[in-house]
Each structure stands twice: as C-alpha cells, then as structure tokens.
Design a protein around this motif. Structure first.
Motif, PDB file in Angstrom:
ATOM      1  N   ASP A   5       0.825  -1.218   0.000  1.00  0.00           N
ATOM      2  CA  ASP A   5       0.000   0.000   0.000  1.00  0.00           C
ATOM      3  C   ASP A   5       0.855   1.262   0.000  1.00  0.00           C
ATOM      4  O   ASP A   5       0.560   2.214  -0.715  1.00  0.00           O
ATOM      5  CB  ASP A   5      -0.918   0.018   1.227  1.00  0.00           C
ATOM      6  CG  ASP A   5      -2.056  -0.981   1.117  1.00  0.00           C
ATOM      7  OD1 ASP A   5      -2.343  -1.454   0.006  1.00  0.00           O
ATOM      8  OD2 ASP A   5      -2.649  -1.283   2.164  1.00  0.00           O
ATOM      9  N   ASP A   9       0.601   4.067  -2.690  1.00  0.00           N
ATOM     10  CA  ASP A   9       0.023   5.358  -2.317  1.00  0.00           C
ATOM     11  C   ASP A   9       1.054   6.468  -2.153  1.00  0.00           C
ATOM     12  O   ASP A   9       0.814   7.599  -2.555  1.00  0.00           O
ATOM     13  CB  ASP A   9      -0.769   5.228  -1.007  1.00  0.00           C
ATOM     14  CG  ASP A   9      -1.977   4.323  -1.145  1.00  0.00           C
ATOM     15  OD1 ASP A   9      -2.505   4.170  -2.263  1.00  0.00           O
ATOM     16  OD2 ASP A   9      -2.396   3.761  -0.111  1.00  0.00           O
ATOM     17  N   THR A  49     -12.688  -5.279   4.050  1.00  0.00           N
ATOM     18  CA  THR A  49     -12.055  -4.213   3.263  1.00  0.00           C
ATOM     19  C   THR A  49     -12.787  -3.986   1.944  1.00  0.00           C
ATOM     20  O   THR A  49     -12.868  -2.851   1.472  1.00  0.00           O
ATOM     21  CB  THR A  49     -10.560  -4.491   3.007  1.00  0.00           C
ATOM     22  OG1 THR A  49     -10.410  -5.764   2.401  1.00  0.00           O
ATOM     23  CG2 THR A  49      -9.759  -4.435   4.295  1.00  0.00           C
ATOM     24  N   ALA A  52     -15.786  -1.882   2.760  1.00  0.00           N
ATOM     25  CA  ALA A  52     -15.387  -0.513   3.114  1.00  0.00           C
ATOM     26  C   ALA A  52     -14.789   0.230   1.916  1.00  0.00           C
ATOM     27  O   ALA A  52     -14.327   1.357   2.065  1.00  0.00           O
ATOM     28  CB  ALA A  52     -14.381  -0.545   4.270  1.00  0.00           C
ATOM     29  N   LYS A  54     -12.027  -0.326   0.364  1.00  0.00           N
ATOM     30  CA  LYS A  54     -10.603  -0.093   0.579  1.00  0.00           C
ATOM     31  C   LYS A  54      -9.734  -0.824  -0.440  1.00  0.00           C
ATOM     32  O   LYS A  54      -8.526  -0.666  -0.434  1.00  0.00           O
ATOM     33  CB  LYS A  54     -10.206  -0.522   2.002  1.00  0.00           C
ATOM     34  CG  LYS A  54     -10.902   0.252   3.095  1.00  0.00           C
ATOM     35  CD  LYS A  54     -10.434   1.671   3.180  1.00  0.00           C
ATOM     36  CE  LYS A  54      -9.054   1.659   3.747  1.00  0.00           C
ATOM     37  NZ  LYS A  54      -8.501   2.918   4.091  1.00  0.00           N
ATOM     38  N   ASP A  56      -8.638  -0.430  -3.637  1.00  0.00           N
ATOM     39  CA  ASP A  56      -8.753   0.737  -4.491  1.00  0.00           C
ATOM     40  C   ASP A  56      -7.567   0.965  -5.422  1.00  0.00           C
ATOM     41  O   ASP A  56      -7.341   2.066  -5.881  1.00  0.00           O
ATOM     42  CB  ASP A  56      -8.958   1.977  -3.621  1.00  0.00           C
ATOM     43  CG  ASP A  56      -7.846   2.180  -2.600  1.00  0.00           C
ATOM     44  OD1 ASP A  56      -6.900   1.368  -2.562  1.00  0.00           O
ATOM     45  OD2 ASP A  56      -7.925   3.157  -1.832  1.00  0.00           O
ATOM     46  N   HIS A  60      -4.129  -4.021  -5.367  1.00  0.00           N
ATOM     47  CA  HIS A  60      -5.153  -4.718  -4.589  1.00  0.00           C
ATOM     48  C   HIS A  60      -5.919  -5.717  -5.449  1.00  0.00           C
ATOM     49  O   HIS A  60      -6.200  -6.832  -5.002  1.00  0.00           O
ATOM     50  CB  HIS A  60      -6.155  -3.729  -3.995  1.00  0.00           C
ATOM     51  CG  HIS A  60      -5.632  -2.944  -2.852  1.00  0.00           C
ATOM     52  ND1 HIS A  60      -6.103  -1.690  -2.556  1.00  0.00           N
ATOM     53  CD2 HIS A  60      -4.686  -3.210  -1.924  1.00  0.00           C
ATOM     54  CE1 HIS A  60      -5.476  -1.227  -1.491  1.00  0.00           C
ATOM     55  NE2 HIS A  60      -4.606  -2.132  -1.087  1.00  0.00           N
ATOM     56  N   GLU A  95     -12.079  -0.802   9.626  1.00  0.00           N
ATOM     57  CA  GLU A  95     -11.796   0.011   8.436  1.00  0.00           C
ATOM     58  C   GLU A  95     -12.592   1.313   8.441  1.00  0.00           C
ATOM     59  O   GLU A  95     -12.046   2.377   8.168  1.00  0.00           O
ATOM     60  CB  GLU A  95     -12.083  -0.781   7.158  1.00  0.00           C
ATOM     61  CG  GLU A  95     -11.127  -1.917   6.906  1.00  0.00           C
ATOM     62  CD  GLU A  95      -9.683  -1.480   6.744  1.00  0.00           C
ATOM     63  OE1 GLU A  95      -9.418  -0.349   6.282  1.00  0.00           O
ATOM     64  OE2 GLU A  95      -8.796  -2.271   7.121  1.00  0.00           O
ATOM     65  N   HIS A  98     -11.348   3.494  11.311  1.00  0.00           N
ATOM     66  CA  HIS A  98     -10.020   4.013  10.999  1.00  0.00           C
ATOM     67  C   HIS A  98     -10.109   5.245  10.096  1.00  0.00           C
ATOM     68  O   HIS A  98      -9.364   6.217  10.272  1.00  0.00           O
ATOM     69  CB  HIS A  98      -9.190   2.916  10.320  1.00  0.00           C
ATOM     70  CG  HIS A  98      -7.811   3.335   9.947  1.00  0.00           C
ATOM     71  ND1 HIS A  98      -6.792   3.438  10.871  1.00  0.00           N
ATOM     72  CD2 HIS A  98      -7.276   3.687   8.762  1.00  0.00           C
ATOM     73  CE1 HIS A  98      -5.689   3.828  10.261  1.00  0.00           C
ATOM     74  NE2 HIS A  98      -5.960   3.986   8.980  1.00  0.00           N
ATOM     75  N   GLU A  99     -10.995   5.201   9.149  1.00  0.00           N
ATOM     76  CA  GLU A  99     -11.123   6.307   8.189  1.00  0.00           C
ATOM     77  C   GLU A  99     -11.926   7.484   8.720  1.00  0.00           C
ATOM     78  O   GLU A  99     -11.646   8.627   8.378  1.00  0.00           O
ATOM     79  CB  GLU A  99     -11.776   5.804   6.894  1.00  0.00           C
ATOM     80  CG  GLU A  99     -10.911   4.871   6.092  1.00  0.00           C
ATOM     81  CD  GLU A  99      -9.620   5.522   5.623  1.00  0.00           C
ATOM     82  OE1 GLU A  99      -9.649   6.672   5.143  1.00  0.00           O
ATOM     83  OE2 GLU A  99      -8.570   4.864   5.747  1.00  0.00           O
TER      84      GLU A  99
END
Length: 164
Positions: A5, A9, A49, A52, A54, A56, A60, A95, A98-99
């Motif tokens: 990740d 990212d 995930t 959620a 996630k 993305d 992934h 998730e 967390h966001e």
C-alpha cells in the motif's frame, strides 16, 4: 500488504506495490487453505475491506485475484457462516472507524483504538477465549498485526528516505 500500500500510495511505484501484494496473496492464501482460524481471519479482513471500499488500486485487484485463485485451487477448510460474519463485521468496523472516527471525536483513546484497528484484535481474542480458535491463533494474529505496523515503519524510515 502495508508495504504494498505504501509503495502504491506514497511512492507511486505500482510495480513494487504489486510484487509485495503478490507475496501477501500467496502467504495469506496458503494460511487460509491450511487452517480454519486463518481462513476466518483473512476472509473476514478481505470481505471487510471490500465492503469498506478499501480495495482501491491495481495492486489490490491483482492481490485479490491471486488470493481467490489459490484458495479455489487448493480448497478452503470447513467454515461456519456466523464466525465468518463476526470477522467480517469486526474488520469492517476497523476500516470504517479508521477512516472516519477522527472526524467525529477528539477523544484520543477512541482515535487510537481505531487507528490501530482494535475491534478485530478484541474479536479474535474473544473467539479464542470461547474456544472457536486456539489461543495460538490470537498470538499469531497479534504478530501479523505487529508486522503490519513494522512494515509501515520500515517504509517510512528506510524506503521512503532512500527515495527522497
């Protein structure tokens, strides 16, 4: 997966992100097909995930496809739907919390609780206490979680510094 990740990212390196994702898929799938406790945890995390939103990035998607292919080819252990649902809901809560939690509270304890995704840790601990998993499953899950944190630290302290 954390290193994958971060490469995707933060460093924008899709190739290395994909390589680490593939390694994660292989390790996770082999654990999943080998032991029901790992299957509950990894399937719970995967579906949580997914729900959620996630998953993305291309890294992934490749990781997901490889994980599913290995699991289908090798077969899953016998699983109980209620336990899978409990793990999915725990992962989803982690998730989402967390966001979003920092947007709704300034309580440091609650923010750290979701920052380090403690819902799943508590759920796995309780399932181990109830005999659904062995206590070793909880210990290995904590080690898995620690490796995620260490992966993030390694990326920030070593890899990112080399790329700057």
């Amino acid at each position: 997966m954390k290193i994958s990740d971060d490469f995707y990212d933060e460093a924008g390196n899709r190739t290395i992100a994909t390589i680490f994702g593939i390694l994660c898929a292989i390790a996770s799938a082999l654990a999943t097909v080998s032991y029901s406790g790992a299957a509950y945890i990894f399937i719970g995390i995967l579906v949580g995930t997914l729900l959620a939103f996630k998953i993305d990035g291309s890294h992934h998607i490749i990781t997901l496809i490889l994980y599913i292919l290995i699991c289908l080819a090798m077969g899953l252990p016998s699983l109980q739907v209620p336990i899978i649902l409990i793990c999915v809901l725990a992962a989803l809560a982690d998730e989402v919390g967390h966001e979003l939690i920092a947007n709704y509270t300034e309580n440091t304890f609650i923010i750290l609780f979701f920052e380090y995704r403690f819902v799943m840790k508590i759920v796995i601990f309780l399932l181990a206490l109830c005999g659904v998993f062995s206590f070793w499953t909880f210990i290995f899950f904590i080690l898995f979680e620690l490796s995620y944190v260490v992966g993030g630290l390694v990326f920030k302290k070593v890899i990112k510094k080399e790329n700057d």
